[in-house]
Design a protein around this motif. Sequence first.
Motif, short mmCIF file in Angstrom:
data_model
loop_
_atom_site.label_atom_id
_atom_site.label_comp_id
_atom_site.label_asym_id
_atom_site.label_seq_id
_atom_site.Cartn_x
_atom_site.Cartn_y
_atom_site.Cartn_z
N GLY A 107 5.75 9.84 -7.41
CA GLY A 107 4.87 8.93 -6.66
C GLY A 107 3.51 8.76 -7.29
N CYS A 108 2.65 8.09 -6.55
CA CYS A 108 1.28 7.89 -7.02
C CYS A 108 0.53 9.21 -6.93
CB CYS A 108 0.60 6.82 -6.15
SG CYS A 108 -1.07 6.47 -6.74
N ARG A 109 -0.18 9.55 -7.98
CA ARG A 109 -0.90 10.83 -8.01
C ARG A 109 -2.29 10.73 -7.39
NH1 ARG A 109 2.59 13.17 -6.98
NH2 ARG A 109 1.53 15.14 -7.37
N ALA A 110 -2.65 9.58 -6.89
CA ALA A 110 -3.95 9.42 -6.21
C ALA A 110 -3.76 9.62 -4.71
CB ALA A 110 -4.52 8.06 -6.52
N ASN A 111 -4.86 9.65 -4.00
CA ASN A 111 -4.82 10.05 -2.60
C ASN A 111 -5.66 9.12 -1.73
OD1 ASN A 111 -3.45 11.97 -1.19
ND2 ASN A 111 -5.02 13.57 -1.38
N CYS A 112 -5.64 7.84 -2.04
CA CYS A 112 -6.54 6.91 -1.34
C CYS A 112 -6.28 6.95 0.17
CB CYS A 112 -6.37 5.51 -1.91
SG CYS A 112 -6.62 5.50 -3.71
N ALA A 113 -7.38 7.01 0.91
CA ALA A 113 -7.31 7.38 2.33
C ALA A 113 -6.64 6.33 3.20
CB ALA A 113 -8.72 7.65 2.85
N TYR A 114 -6.65 5.08 2.77
CA TYR A 114 -6.11 3.99 3.59
C TYR A 114 -4.69 3.62 3.18
CZ TYR A 114 -7.92 2.19 -0.73
OH TYR A 114 -8.19 2.06 -2.06
N CYS A 115 -4.13 4.32 2.19
CA CYS A 115 -2.91 3.85 1.54
C CYS A 115 -1.69 4.68 1.96
CB CYS A 115 -3.08 3.93 0.03
SG CYS A 115 -1.61 3.39 -0.86
N GLY A 116 -0.60 3.99 2.28
CA GLY A 116 0.63 4.65 2.69
C GLY A 116 1.36 5.33 1.54
N LEU A 117 0.98 5.02 0.30
CA LEU A 117 1.66 5.61 -0.86
C LEU A 117 0.98 6.90 -1.33
CD1 LEU A 117 2.28 2.38 -3.00
CD2 LEU A 117 3.85 3.51 -1.42
N ALA A 118 -0.07 7.29 -0.67
CA ALA A 118 -0.92 8.38 -1.19
C ALA A 118 -0.19 9.72 -1.30
CB ALA A 118 -2.15 8.53 -0.30
N ARG A 119 -0.70 10.54 -2.23
CA ARG A 119 -0.07 11.81 -2.60
C ARG A 119 0.06 12.78 -1.42
NH1 ARG A 119 -4.24 13.97 -5.80
NH2 ARG A 119 -4.75 15.32 -4.07
N MET A 165 0.61 -1.54 -10.61
CA MET A 165 0.62 -0.20 -11.20
C MET A 165 0.26 0.84 -10.14
SD MET A 165 -1.48 -1.19 -14.65
CE MET A 165 -1.18 0.33 -15.55
N ILE A 166 0.66 2.06 -10.37
CA ILE A 166 0.17 3.15 -9.53
C ILE A 166 -0.42 4.22 -10.46
CG2 ILE A 166 1.76 2.69 -7.63
CD1 ILE A 166 3.47 5.05 -8.61
N THR A 167 -0.95 5.27 -9.89
CA THR A 167 -1.55 6.31 -10.72
C THR A 167 -0.47 7.32 -11.10
OG1 THR A 167 -3.55 6.01 -9.43
CG2 THR A 167 -3.47 7.96 -10.85
N HIS A 168 0.00 7.19 -12.32
CA HIS A 168 1.11 8.04 -12.81
C HIS A 168 1.02 8.03 -14.34
CE1 HIS A 168 5.24 9.22 -13.86
NE2 HIS A 168 5.30 9.78 -12.66
N LEU A 222 -10.62 -2.63 -6.52
CA LEU A 222 -11.80 -1.81 -6.16
C LEU A 222 -11.60 -1.28 -4.75
CD1 LEU A 222 -15.05 -3.74 -7.15
CD2 LEU A 222 -14.35 -1.50 -7.97
N ASP A 223 -11.11 -2.15 -3.88
CA ASP A 223 -10.83 -1.86 -2.46
C ASP A 223 -12.10 -1.54 -1.68
OD1 ASP A 223 -8.24 -2.41 -3.06
OD2 ASP A 223 -7.48 -0.37 -2.84
N ALA A 224 -12.87 -0.55 -2.11
CA ALA A 224 -14.12 -0.22 -1.41
C ALA A 224 -15.22 -1.15 -1.91
CB ALA A 224 -14.49 1.22 -1.68
N THR A 233 -13.31 7.28 0.13
CA THR A 233 -11.94 6.90 0.46
C THR A 233 -10.95 7.05 -0.68
OG1 THR A 233 -12.39 4.59 -0.07
CG2 THR A 233 -12.63 5.23 2.24
N ARG A 234 -11.44 7.10 -1.93
CA ARG A 234 -10.47 7.18 -3.03
C ARG A 234 -10.94 8.00 -4.22
NH1 ARG A 234 -9.25 1.43 -5.48
NH2 ARG A 234 -7.35 2.60 -5.54
N GLY A 235 -12.03 8.73 -3.99
CA GLY A 235 -12.55 9.61 -5.03
C GLY A 235 -12.59 11.05 -4.54
N PRO A 241 -8.44 10.96 -7.91
CA PRO A 241 -9.07 10.98 -9.22
C PRO A 241 -9.95 9.75 -9.57
CG PRO A 241 -6.79 10.28 -9.40
CD PRO A 241 -7.02 10.60 -7.96
N HIS A 242 -10.02 8.76 -8.71
CA HIS A 242 -10.67 7.51 -9.10
C HIS A 242 -12.20 7.61 -9.06
CE1 HIS A 242 -6.70 5.98 -8.92
NE2 HIS A 242 -6.63 5.87 -7.62
N THR A 243 -12.84 6.85 -9.95
CA THR A 243 -14.31 6.74 -9.90
C THR A 243 -14.70 5.27 -9.98
OG1 THR A 243 -14.67 6.85 -12.30
CG2 THR A 243 -14.64 8.96 -11.11
S1 SF4 Z 1 -4.27 2.59 -3.36
FE1 SF4 Z 1 -3.13 2.57 -5.32
S2 SF4 Z 1 -3.98 4.31 -6.47
FE2 SF4 Z 1 -4.55 4.63 -4.33
S3 SF4 Z 1 -2.91 5.92 -3.45
FE3 SF4 Z 1 -2.34 3.77 -3.05
S4 SF4 Z 1 -1.03 3.18 -4.77
FE4 SF4 Z 1 -2.12 5.05 -5.37
#
Ligand code: SF4
Length: 418
Positions: A107-119, A165-168, A222-224, A233-235, A241-243
């Motif tokens: 899966g995506c290795r990021a952890n964005c707070a609003y995202c259903g795909l988060a780690r 893309m996702i973070t992978h 960017l989302d934020a 929310t995503r750092g 890992p995002h900046t």
């Molecule tokens: S917003 Fe993108 S980068 Fe962040 S957790 Fe979701 S898929 Fe991964």
Amino acid sequence: MSCHRPDANASVQGAEGLDHNPFALMQPRAPLLAPKEARNGARVIVNNVAPQGVYLPNYNVLTPHMRSPEYVQMSTAAAITLGIMKGRMYRCSCTRCLNLLLTYPEGCRANCAYCGLARHREAERDYADRNFIRVDWPAVPLEETIDIVARDGAGSPFHRMCISMITHPRSDEDTVTVLKRWTERIDPAAIPVSILSNPTTMTREDVKRLRDLGADIFTVALDAATPVIFDRTRGKGVQSPHTWRKYWEILMDARDIFGPQKFGAHIIIGMGETEYEALGLVQQLVDLGGHSHMFCFFPEKGSLMDHLPATPRDQWRRVQLARYLIDYRGVRVDQMKFDGEGRVVDFGLPTGELDSVIDAGVAFRTSGCPGKFAEDISACDRPYGDSPPSNVASYPFPPSRSDLRKIRRQLRIVERKT
Ligand code: SF4
């Protein structure tokens, strides 16, 4: 000039009667650490069930071991449009953008707070079974997807394809492979390709390679709207890992490499920014030669923000309308007026002109990369991706007269009798 006063006590949907989502309220939950046996897609990798054709998300079966580039995920709307899934969308028959999301058991290795795909969801749900922008994303063999689109030829319902893309660690290379396999069979002049990038793993060379291989538009989620909200929310705020700096670095690379009108940024409205901050960013993107694509914050089930309120419709409509004026009607943010809390109180246009823009309805449709109808009509209509059908935020179809009356009530701009 048109002028209206937001009434803080007449909220459509906000918490405690607010007509906007303030910064202090929009604090994500802290992520929990998944047990070791659930991390990095271990369940799926250990079970190693071979995929058989299309996989429809199902939490009650062993998720097959599927990986890009052989497999991609797509939205429910895209799967219905392709004929892979049965079903109908409320008030719209199909989507005009085929969004292909890279997929891996890890899966995506990021952890964005609003995202259903988060780690952080690893413990609860395998990656291919997670909801994302309110819907399920079936996993489909890439070749089967390309076969169907190639077979439809000029009759394809799709105006655009987008690789998300996702973070992978494989994401950069596999995006290139998906793009190559697509353009070998489908003329990018007939169905242009957008890239929804993941800047964290990318270099300027990656951006250039995608342009050279035929990608048409490059976007950065960017989302934020501000660096502080980005970090929260995503750092670092959610061990992700995002900046902000890296996202802007790749956005500026995209500006240089893809050129004017061929790059843009996604912004989610209602995560604690003021309307002035969001629209300042929209203006900055326009001044750079790009576009903004907007999403209304919705508390995605299972995300770290699923306990927070959706963006009140009045805040959303004000920003949606003002963004459209800046992006497509040449109005500048400094011509608009804002109140002490940064809310739009004057859109900077004479009343008659503003009425025409509202009545045309385009400002309230889903925003994104253009399709074949007009520059300001997005191919990417994402039906009900940011709201339930009962209270539409981004209209995936032209708003009807009764929709426009509702929008005017949300904006508190009354219809003038002629
Ligand atoms: S917003 Fe993108 S980068 Fe962040 S957790 Fe979701 S898929 Fe991964």
